[in-house]
Scaffold this active site. Structure first.
Site, PDB file in Angstrom:
ATOM      1  N   PHE A 122      10.571  81.212  28.588  1.00  0.00           N
ATOM      2  CA  PHE A 122       9.823  80.805  29.873  1.00  0.00           C
ATOM      3  C   PHE A 122       9.177  82.279  30.468  1.00  0.00           C
ATOM      4  CE2 PHE A 122       9.811  79.906  34.468  1.00  0.00           C
ATOM      5  CZ  PHE A 122       8.802  78.810  34.400  1.00  0.00           C
ATOM      6  N   ASP A 198      19.635  80.469  28.770  1.00  0.00           N
ATOM      7  CA  ASP A 198      18.901  79.950  30.389  1.00  0.00           C
ATOM      8  C   ASP A 198      18.661  78.522  30.025  1.00  0.00           C
ATOM      9  OD1 ASP A 198      17.152  78.858  31.760  1.00  0.00           O
ATOM     10  OD2 ASP A 198      16.067  80.894  32.171  1.00  0.00           O
ATOM     11  N   TYR A 223      16.963  72.186  39.969  1.00  0.00           N
ATOM     12  CA  TYR A 223      15.972  71.156  40.649  1.00  0.00           C
ATOM     13  C   TYR A 223      15.215  70.422  39.762  1.00  0.00           C
ATOM     14  CZ  TYR A 223      13.141  75.279  39.830  1.00  0.00           C
ATOM     15  OH  TYR A 223      12.476  76.525  39.193  1.00  0.00           O
ATOM     16  N   LYS A 224      15.509  70.609  38.166  1.00  0.00           N
ATOM     17  CA  LYS A 224      14.911  69.806  37.317  1.00  0.00           C
ATOM     18  C   LYS A 224      15.809  68.649  36.896  1.00  0.00           C
ATOM     19  CE  LYS A 224      12.640  74.226  35.815  1.00  0.00           C
ATOM     20  NZ  LYS A 224      12.516  75.157  34.840  1.00  0.00           N
ATOM     21  N   ARG A 373       2.973  67.815  28.591  1.00  0.00           N
ATOM     22  CA  ARG A 373       4.384  67.610  28.517  1.00  0.00           C
ATOM     23  C   ARG A 373       4.703  66.130  29.081  1.00  0.00           C
ATOM     24  NH1 ARG A 373       7.864  72.480  30.816  1.00  0.00           N
ATOM     25  NH2 ARG A 373       6.886  71.592  32.803  1.00  0.00           N
TER      26      ARG A 373
HETATM   27  C1  LIG Z   1      12.115  76.306  35.299  1.00  0.00           C
HETATM   28  C2  LIG Z   1      12.708  77.605  34.672  1.00  0.00           C
HETATM   29  C3  LIG Z   1      12.770  78.868  35.495  1.00  0.00           C
HETATM   30  C4  LIG Z   1      12.620  78.882  37.040  1.00  0.00           C
HETATM   31  O1  LIG Z   1      12.962  80.056  37.654  1.00  0.00           O
HETATM   32  P1  LIG Z   1      13.189  80.214  39.189  1.00  0.00           P
HETATM   33  O2  LIG Z   1      13.513  81.380  39.424  1.00  0.00           O
HETATM   34  O3  LIG Z   1      14.032  79.212  39.555  1.00  0.00           O
HETATM   35  O4  LIG Z   1      11.607  79.630  39.749  1.00  0.00           O
HETATM   36  C5  LIG Z   1      13.369  79.999  34.898  1.00  0.00           C
HETATM   37  N1  LIG Z   1      13.546  79.960  33.457  1.00  0.00           N
HETATM   38  C6  LIG Z   1      13.164  78.569  32.773  1.00  0.00           C
HETATM   39  C7  LIG Z   1      13.615  78.757  31.307  1.00  0.00           C
HETATM   40  C8  LIG Z   1      12.645  77.586  33.314  1.00  0.00           C
HETATM   41  O5  LIG Z   1      12.468  76.609  32.762  1.00  0.00           O
END
Ligand SMILES: *Cc1c(COP(=O)(O)O)cnc(C)c1O
Length: 398
Positions: A122, A198, A223-224, A373
């Site tokens: 990400f 992660d 939150y996902k 997606r």
């Molecule tokens: C959604 C996501 C994030 C989001 O990070 P925040 O700091 O909570 O905004 C980080 N890493 C990955 C792999 C994600 O999918």
């Protein structure tokens, strides 16, 4: 297997079907295929928000801190079974990016050396890891990944030689490629590196066994797929034997061994609280814990089984309907190597994704340059929803 009647029959025999009723779904006509970005709210979370605001905030006032201070660790314990972790090894705190910064910095402070990641990670993770590497004066090694195959474990193992830390997403945010956590963790350990996973795109969608893999560190979102609510606190995991020996860089009073002593000197707590920093967002935490509870109750085995069936239906309909229209599959074909979503690629993907939402009541999302997606979260998505979403997509693109 690609007709609507078959999809309806699968809903009729779906043992998770009743979980849909536990979610607030005000617009039944909307086909929501974006639960990997923001999960739907459980009804119980909405009730809990009201209850926490009235009873604990309005009535309890500052007295509520007596139990509120325990919530980050209590939330971690609630989440632990979904991570394959023990009580005391996880906490709900801060954001994923912040937790990644804290734990990656802790790892390279413990033992200096390069950091390894892959090109599918990400963007926020890549930014954070780059910054951590630059501040520590160590190299950032980025291994190439492909959407269809993920990142070859042997290339990761080679890059891990002499490294201090390997940090990867368990499920790649764009393609949905699922990394082999056990194999990569073991290979990294053999090379002498710690591993930081992660889990943002895997927790609540894919079984995770951090203890079984002997993983060192992990972070992720609530939150996902955990349906914790917009901006809900993220989590971090630190294996119990590492907790007393790792030092994270943001020393705040919630990480102090005796915060209410208000001592002039920082002394890190010996346990998971050491990795927390400041006052937690109580209302968000309360809602997030209800979200986690729903997934924990349904059980990750049942969730994964349905999730695979839903993404297999997407792939079958892709083959039958979308491939002839010039789409390409942007995810691994093998469900064992795929997380909870499927990416379909098209040169006009951005426009198709926008029109699907604006004109056809189907919410997906777009990740450049060409990936749409499609994420059918198992707890509240029906097989017929997937069928109709794909049907509207093919008609739009025809
Ligand atoms: C959604 C996501 C994030 C989001 O990070 P925040 O700091 O909570 O905004 C980080 N890493 C990955 C792999 C994600 O999918």
């Amino acid at each position: 297997m690609t007709d609507l009647a078959t999809a309806a029959a699968r809903d009729a025999s779906d043992r998770l079907a009743r979980y849909r009723d536990l979610f607030a779904i005000p617009d039944a006509g909307l086909l929501y295929m974006d639960g990997n970005s923001l999960g739907r709210p459980p009804v119980r979370s909405l009730e809990r928000l009201t209850e926490a605001a009235h009873e604990e905030w309005a009535d309890g006032l500052v007295r509520s801190w007596a139990h509120w201070v325990e919530l980050p660790a209590a939330g971690g314990d609630l989440l632990a079974p979904l991570l394959g972790a023990q009580p005391g090894e996880a906490a709900l705190t801060d954001q994923t990016s912040i937790n990644l910064y804290k734990l990656a910095t802790a790892a390279v402070s413990h033992r200096a050396g390069p950091i390894v990641t892959d090109s599918a990670n990400f963007p926020s993770d890549l930014y954070v890891l780059r910054a951590v590497a630059e501040r520590a004066g160590v190299e950032l090694r980025i291994v190439d990944s492909t959407p269809e195959m993920g990142t070859p474990p042997d290339r990761l193992a080679a890059a891990a030689e002499g490294a201090a830390l390997v940090s990867l997403s368990h499920v790649a945010y764009k393609s949905g490629a699922l990394a082999d956590m056990a194999e990569i963790t073991a290979a990294s350990h053999r090379a002498g590196a710690m591993v930081l996973w992660d889990l943002s795109h895997s927790v609540g969608a894919v079984p995770i066994d951090l203890a079984g893999c002997e993983a060192d560190l992990a972070v992720g979102c609530t939150y996902k797929y955990l349906n914790g609510g917009p901006g809900a606190p993220a989590f971090l995991y630190v294996r119990s034997d590492l907790q007393p020996v790792l030092d994270q860089p943001i020393q705040g009073w919630f990480g102090h061994s005796d915060m209410f002593a208000f001592a002039g000197e920082f002394r890190a707590a010996p346990d998971i609280r050491r990795f927390t920093v400041g006052t937690p967002p109580i209302l968000s935490l309360a809602a997030a814990m209800e979200g986690i509870r729903v997934s924990a109750e349904a059980g990750i085995g049942a969730i994964r089984e349905k999730s695979i069936a839903l993404t297999e239906l997407i792939v079958d309909l892709f083959d039958a309907w979308l491939a002839p229209l010039g789409f390409a599959l942007g995810s691994p074909r093998d469900p064992r190597r795929r997380g909870g979503h499927v990416a379909v690629r098209h040169p006009d993907g951005r426009d198709i994704c926008r029109r699907l939402a604006e004109e056809h009541q189907v919410i997906t999302d777009f990740r450049g340059p060409d990936s749409i997606r499609i994420a059918p979260a198992a707890l509240y998505t029906r097989f017929v929803d997937v069928w109709h979403a794909m049907d509207r997509l093919r008609k739009l693109a025809a």
